[in-house]
Design an enzyme around this catalytic site. Structure first.
Site, PDB file in Angstrom:
ATOM      1  N   GLY A  48       0.862  -1.186   0.000  1.00  0.00           N
ATOM      2  CA  GLY A  48       0.000   0.000   0.000  1.00  0.00           C
ATOM      3  C   GLY A  48       0.895   1.232   0.000  1.00  0.00           C
ATOM      4  N   ALA A  49       0.944   1.901  -1.158  1.00  0.00           N
ATOM      5  CA  ALA A  49       1.789   3.108  -1.261  1.00  0.00           C
ATOM      6  C   ALA A  49       0.925   4.359  -1.203  1.00  0.00           C
ATOM      7  CB  ALA A  49       2.601   3.071  -2.561  1.00  0.00           C
ATOM      8  N   GLY A  50      -0.156   4.268  -0.420  1.00  0.00           N
ATOM      9  CA  GLY A  50      -1.015   5.443  -0.223  1.00  0.00           C
ATOM     10  C   GLY A  50      -0.412   6.355   0.840  1.00  0.00           C
TER      11      GLY A  50
ATOM     12  N   ARG B  91     -13.475   3.509   4.473  1.00  0.00           N
ATOM     13  CA  ARG B  91     -14.936   3.353   4.464  1.00  0.00           C
ATOM     14  C   ARG B  91     -15.549   4.568   3.780  1.00  0.00           C
ATOM     15  NH1 ARG B  91     -18.208   1.854   9.886  1.00  0.00           N
ATOM     16  NH2 ARG B  91     -20.313   2.173   9.154  1.00  0.00           N
TER      17      ARG B  91
ATOM     18  N   ARG C  74     -20.127  -1.464   7.635  1.00  0.00           N
ATOM     19  CA  ARG C  74     -18.891  -1.947   8.251  1.00  0.00           C
ATOM     20  C   ARG C  74     -18.541  -3.336   7.720  1.00  0.00           C
ATOM     21  NH1 ARG C  74     -16.164   0.277  12.404  1.00  0.00           N
ATOM     22  NH2 ARG C  74     -14.814  -1.113  13.573  1.00  0.00           N
TER      23      ARG C  74
ATOM     24  N   ASN D   1     -11.605  -5.284   2.638  1.00  0.00           N
ATOM     25  CA  ASN D   1     -10.242  -5.192   3.150  1.00  0.00           C
ATOM     26  C   ASN D   1      -9.683  -6.558   3.552  1.00  0.00           C
ATOM     27  OD1 ASN D   1     -10.045  -2.541   2.553  1.00  0.00           O
ATOM     28  ND2 ASN D   1     -10.201  -1.779   4.644  1.00  0.00           N
TER      29      ASN D   1
ATOM     30  N   VAL E  18      -1.805  -2.797   9.509  1.00  0.00           N
ATOM     31  CA  VAL E  18      -2.257  -1.424   9.800  1.00  0.00           C
ATOM     32  C   VAL E  18      -3.670  -1.180   9.254  1.00  0.00           C
ATOM     33  CG1 VAL E  18      -1.679   1.024   9.532  1.00  0.00           C
ATOM     34  CG2 VAL E  18       0.156  -0.663   9.652  1.00  0.00           C
TER      35      VAL E  18
ATOM     36  N   ASN F 110      -7.458  -1.036   8.453  1.00  0.00           N
ATOM     37  CA  ASN F 110      -8.633  -1.122   9.328  1.00  0.00           C
ATOM     38  C   ASN F 110      -9.751  -1.943   8.705  1.00  0.00           C
ATOM     39  OD1 ASN F 110      -8.145   0.265  11.784  1.00  0.00           O
ATOM     40  ND2 ASN F 110      -7.947   2.163  10.597  1.00  0.00           N
TER      41      ASN F 110
ATOM     42  N   HIS G  75      -8.828  -0.307  18.608  1.00  0.00           N
ATOM     43  CA  HIS G  75      -8.424   0.988  18.073  1.00  0.00           C
ATOM     44  C   HIS G  75      -9.595   1.975  18.171  1.00  0.00           C
ATOM     45  CE1 HIS G  75      -6.259   3.806  15.832  1.00  0.00           C
ATOM     46  NE2 HIS G  75      -6.645   3.501  14.622  1.00  0.00           N
TER      47      HIS G  75
HETATM   48  N1  APR Z   1      -2.408  -4.489  -3.101  1.00  0.00           N
HETATM   49  C1  APR Z   1      -1.605  -3.438  -2.910  1.00  0.00           C
HETATM   50  N2  APR Z   1      -2.078  -2.195  -2.668  1.00  0.00           N
HETATM   51  C2  APR Z   1      -3.408  -2.016  -2.645  1.00  0.00           C
HETATM   52  C3  APR Z   1      -4.309  -3.091  -2.855  1.00  0.00           C
HETATM   53  C4  APR Z   1      -3.762  -4.374  -3.094  1.00  0.00           C
HETATM   54  N3  APR Z   1      -4.531  -5.434  -3.310  1.00  0.00           N
HETATM   55  N4  APR Z   1      -5.568  -2.594  -2.779  1.00  0.00           N
HETATM   56  C5  APR Z   1      -5.473  -1.277  -2.528  1.00  0.00           C
HETATM   57  N5  APR Z   1      -4.157  -0.923  -2.437  1.00  0.00           N
HETATM   58  C6  APR Z   1      -3.579   0.387  -2.199  1.00  0.00           C
HETATM   59  C7  APR Z   1      -4.324   1.540  -2.883  1.00  0.00           C
HETATM   60  O1  APR Z   1      -4.011   1.600  -4.275  1.00  0.00           O
HETATM   61  C8  APR Z   1      -3.790   2.747  -2.100  1.00  0.00           C
HETATM   62  O2  APR Z   1      -2.642   3.308  -2.713  1.00  0.00           O
HETATM   63  O3  APR Z   1      -3.639   0.732  -0.816  1.00  0.00           O
HETATM   64  C9  APR Z   1      -3.419   2.141  -0.731  1.00  0.00           C
HETATM   65  C10 APR Z   1      -4.223   2.710   0.416  1.00  0.00           C
HETATM   66  O4  APR Z   1      -3.845   4.038   0.551  1.00  0.00           O
HETATM   67  P1  APR Z   1      -4.830   5.216   0.974  1.00  0.00           P
HETATM   68  O5  APR Z   1      -6.129   5.067   0.259  1.00  0.00           O
HETATM   69  O6  APR Z   1      -4.075   6.503   0.858  1.00  0.00           O
HETATM   70  O7  APR Z   1      -5.146   4.900   2.504  1.00  0.00           O
HETATM   71  P2  APR Z   1      -4.210   5.256   3.748  1.00  0.00           P
HETATM   72  O8  APR Z   1      -4.588   6.588   4.283  1.00  0.00           O
HETATM   73  O9  APR Z   1      -2.799   4.999   3.414  1.00  0.00           O
HETATM   74  O10 APR Z   1      -4.726   4.175   4.806  1.00  0.00           O
HETATM   75  C11 APR Z   1      -4.453   2.806   4.615  1.00  0.00           C
HETATM   76  O11 APR Z   1      -4.350   2.312   6.948  1.00  0.00           O
HETATM   77  O12 APR Z   1      -4.789   3.553   8.843  1.00  0.00           O
HETATM   78  C12 APR Z   1      -5.294   2.624   7.943  1.00  0.00           C
HETATM   79  O13 APR Z   1      -7.692   3.031   7.937  1.00  0.00           O
HETATM   80  C13 APR Z   1      -6.506   3.124   7.186  1.00  0.00           C
HETATM   81  O14 APR Z   1      -7.132   0.996   6.315  1.00  0.00           O
HETATM   82  C14 APR Z   1      -6.512   2.218   6.003  1.00  0.00           C
HETATM   83  C15 APR Z   1      -5.021   1.988   5.761  1.00  0.00           C
END
Ligand code: APR
Length: 314
Positions: A9-11, A82, A88, A95, A118, A120, A175
């Protein structure tokens, strides 16, 4: 050889975690995301910051797991937030699928790694990672408590006008709104906050901490907190990679501790090279025990709603 950390997850949370880890020079980093270009772009940008920072770690972005082999730690942040109209249970299902798939891939490439979950809803996603990986509980942990106690510390320090260095907050349980704060073990320079603040003030700070994530979501409008979550993850990574034996509140798979069995619940954990070294058990008052039990019941209900197919082992 430098240690290696994969972040799935590179978000916001994943990329900011990479930032903290790279800045501290803790490990080489592989950022994995399904969106093409995003992990590569963020990794390249971060790499180009490191000559200025004088950190020699490498940061790679990828859309598959081939570069993640032999990671020491894998942090799973992949998932969806969400959205309005989503129940939920919908979020859990979506997820759980993502975390299950990420865990399967990680285990295939790094069978000896330590997992830090990490995504949720945290405690239920930890259970998905545990079932799919079949790792012992030492190697599956969830990040929530470090964040919740950092939030509580922030508010206590501000209220008293003291340095955050002097504040040590103690929280248990799930949490966010499932958090069980322990004010009598939360201290300022060793003094319990119950000696320094009246009950109404403590209740107000506890309430703001429990709703801390929501407060930030309301301000940001889209997206959720990431600086403090990412820094909290890096603290767990540091304690493991550097075998620090730090006691940090984490989600761990309880086996009778605090009267709870076969569930992930936030408790004080000693983290070192093997991952979870020890769970610290303290005596709770009947009210605290009841609050923790309620928190555990909420986790249990979510775990029961997990789809069967995600439990398929790696
Ligand atoms: N494989 C890899 N990456 C994925 C996949 C997958 N199958 N599905 C989604 N992603 C990536 C998305 O493309 C996105 O870049 O996960 C990333 C999530 O990033 P954000 O939407 O920016 O979310 P973020 O704020 O980083 O939170 C991520 O952490 O704190 C918790 O509640 C929050 O569950 C959430 C998680």
């Amino acid at each position: 050889m430098r240690r290696k950390v994969t972040i799935v997850g590179a978000g916001n949370v994943g990329a900011t975690t990479a930032h903290w880890l790279a800045q501290k020079g803790l490990a080489d980093i592989v950022l994995v995301d399904i969106v093409e270009g995003v992990p590569q772009g963020k990794a390249l940008d971060l790499m180009q910051a490191l000559p200025v920072e004088k950190s020699d770690v490498s940061v790679i972005g990828a859309n598959d797991y081939s570069d993640t082999s032999d990671s020491d730690i894998a942090v799973i942040t992949a998932g969806f937030p969400r959205k309005p109209g989503m129940s939920r249970d919908d979020l859990v299902r979506m997820n759980a699928e993502i975390v299950g798939e990420a865990t399967r891939e990680i285990v295939r490439h790094s069978p000896a790694c330590i997992l830090i979950v990490v995504t949720n809803p945290l405690d239920a996603m930890c259970e998905v990672a545990r079932r799919v990986s079949d790792f012992p509980r030492e190697r599956v942990l969830g990040m929530a408590g470090v964040l919740d106690s950092a939030r509580f510390s922030t508010f206590v320090a501000k209220e008293l006008g003291v340095s955050v260095n002097n504040v040590h907050a103690f929280v248990l349980g799930g949490h966010g709104d499932q958090m069980v704060p322990l004010p009598r073990y939360s201290t300022v320079a060793g003094i319990p906050i119950t000696e320094l603040l009246d009950k109404a003030t403590i209740d107000r700070l506890v309430d703001r901490t429990a709703k801390g994530g929501g407060e930030i979501v309301n301000l940001l409008k889209s997206g959720s907190a990431y600086y403090a979550p990412a820094r909290s993850i890096s603290e767990m990574v540091d304690s493991i990679l550097n075998d620090k034996h730090q006691i940090l509140p984490c989600a761990a798979y309880l086996q009778g501790e605090y009267g709870i069995r076969d569930l992930f619940v936030g408790v004080p954990c000693q983290l070192g090279a093997i991952g979870l070294e020890k769970i610290i058990e303290i005596k709770l008052t009947p009210e605290e025990q009841a609050a923790l039990q309620k928190s555990a019941e909420a986790v249990e209900a979510l775990v029961k709603s997990l789809p069967q197919e995600v439990s398929q082992k790696a």
